[in-house]
Design an enzyme around this catalytic site. Structure first.
Site, PDB file in Angstrom:
ATOM      1  N   LYS A 135     -69.332  69.386 -31.126  1.00 24.74           N
ATOM      2  CA  LYS A 135     -68.075  69.112 -31.811  1.00 24.74           C
ATOM      3  C   LYS A 135     -67.040  70.176 -31.430  1.00 24.74           C
ATOM      4  CE  LYS A 135     -68.242  71.523 -36.186  1.00 24.74           C
ATOM      5  NZ  LYS A 135     -67.765  71.605 -37.525  1.00 24.74           N
TER       6      LYS A 135
ATOM      7  N   LYS B  24     -63.971  76.414 -32.578  1.00 30.35           N
ATOM      8  CA  LYS B  24     -63.179  77.582 -32.189  1.00 30.35           C
ATOM      9  C   LYS B  24     -63.962  78.491 -31.271  1.00 30.35           C
ATOM     10  CE  LYS B  24     -61.481  77.422 -36.781  1.00 30.35           C
ATOM     11  NZ  LYS B  24     -62.059  77.794 -38.056  1.00 30.35           N
TER      12      LYS B  24
ATOM     13  N   LYS C 110     -77.200  78.102 -36.883  1.00 29.75           N
ATOM     14  CA  LYS C 110     -76.622  79.416 -36.562  1.00 29.75           C
ATOM     15  C   LYS C 110     -77.706  80.460 -36.326  1.00 29.75           C
ATOM     16  CE  LYS C 110     -71.938  79.069 -38.216  1.00 29.75           C
ATOM     17  NZ  LYS C 110     -70.902  79.566 -39.129  1.00 29.75           N
TER      18      LYS C 110
END
Ligand code: TRP
Length: 328
Positions: A194, A197, A114
């Site tokens: 993967k 959202k 991240k």
């Protein structure tokens, strides 16, 4: 009477809940509901470690709650609540910070990923995210944590924190164990990362059937299958992985054999998946949409959940403060 084990799991209210969340976690979780004492948390405090629009947050929480309830997390049979409504989560997080080595947090691959993805916002909350997650679990002395494999490293860290805490302050917390779902990781429809959202590569649980097909039809399969006559390898095909999540065993077996033998085309295979996926998701979508249209019912279930969890959280914090010498 033996006490039921406590299971805790969390999901972020970031964007629509999708097929990957469902097969990877929620379905598994909904099945455990009567076997263990289930606590289910919408982790808004984790979600704010990335950039977000405050004006959208409540809507996202509502949708996340509605979809999860529709998937079977019935508030009458489990506790479902919003993390920030039980302030003990952040208090315990702070206390646990004092037994968590910085080096352990620096090893977290999610933090590293991240930080790469949002170089303009590498905030302290992002770094501390796993400690808040440990606090979530430990506050309820959870024994079982249903998670996807991407959260295993965080759970391992939680166990390290439990051991460090108990060694210093006495035996307060149990070591939680993961409960992995049967379904392996679901990839995004483009086959690149993967299903997520935030990446726009997903099928939402509240997508209408035509939208589902629009996404499924061009979805990535085994690249070796250029033509129908090319044999494929279902083990590396994301469509097959989803078949295993949604289709009955005889269909899974048939698709497996016919793909290897080049007896079925990818479009045909996807149409079969569509049928079984829709059959399972239809009642969920309908129920979720009803709930979204009646937010008051959802909010009242969430408040009730927060009240019940708050009682447990207060008791744990009392014990923790005593163990740490913060009160008599
Ligand atoms: N980090 C988890 C995820 O992104 C969400 C989460 C927060 C969680 N707290 C938790 C999961 C506690 C299990 C237990 O998937």
């Amino acid at each position: 009477m033996t006490k039921k084990k406590v299971a805790f799991s969390g999901i972020q209210p970031s964007g629509d809940i999708h097929v990957g969340n469902y097969l990877g976690a929620i379905k598994n979780w909904a099945r455990m509901i009567d076997e263990v004492d289930c606590i289910f948390c919408i982790v808004d405090l984790h979600a704010i470690t990335v950039m977000y629009d405050p004006a959208e947050m409540q809507e996202r929480i509502l949708r996340a709650a509605a979809v999860n309830i529709a998937c079977g997390l019935d508030p009458a049979r489990c506790r479902i609540f919003v993390q920030s409504r039980v302030p003990e989560h952040t208090e315990l997080c702070w206390l646990l910070n004092t037994v968590t080595p910085i080096g352990s947090l620096e090893r977290m691959t999610q933090f590293k990923d991240k930080s790469q993805q949002q170089q303009e916002n590498v905030n302290t909350g992002l770094f501390d995210y796993p400690v808040l997650m440990a606090a979530d679990i430990m506050l309820y002395k959870a024994n079982v944590v249903p998670v996807g494999d991407d959260q295993l490293q965080h759970l391992e860290l939680c166990r390290e924190i439990v051991r460090k805490f108990n060694a210093r302050f006495g035996d307060v917390f149990p070591e939680p164990q993961e409960r992995l779902s049967q379904a392996p990781r679901i990839m995004g429809l483009d086959g690149k990362a993967k299903m997520s959202k935030s990446l726009g590569n997903h099928i939402s649980l509240i997508d209408e059937p035509d939208a589902v097909w629009k996404k499924l039809a061009p979805a990535f399969t085994d690249p070796a299958r250029q033509r129908r006559s090319d044999p494929g390898n279902p083990d590396i095909c994301n469509i097959f992985t989803m078949h295993r999540g949604f289709s009955p065993p005889e269909v899974v077996q048939r698709v497996n054999g016919e793909c290897r033998g080049a007896e079925i085309g990818c479009v045909e295979c996807k149409k079969m998946l569509l049928e079984h996926m829709l059959k399972e998701l239809e009642p969920i979508r309908t129920r979720a949409k009803e709930l979204i249209a009646e937010p008051e019912r959802v909010y009242s279930a969430l408040s009730e959940g927060a009240a019940k969890c708050g009682t447990v959280a207060e008791a744990t914090m009392d014990e923790v403060r005593r163990a740490m010498g913060l009160r008599k």
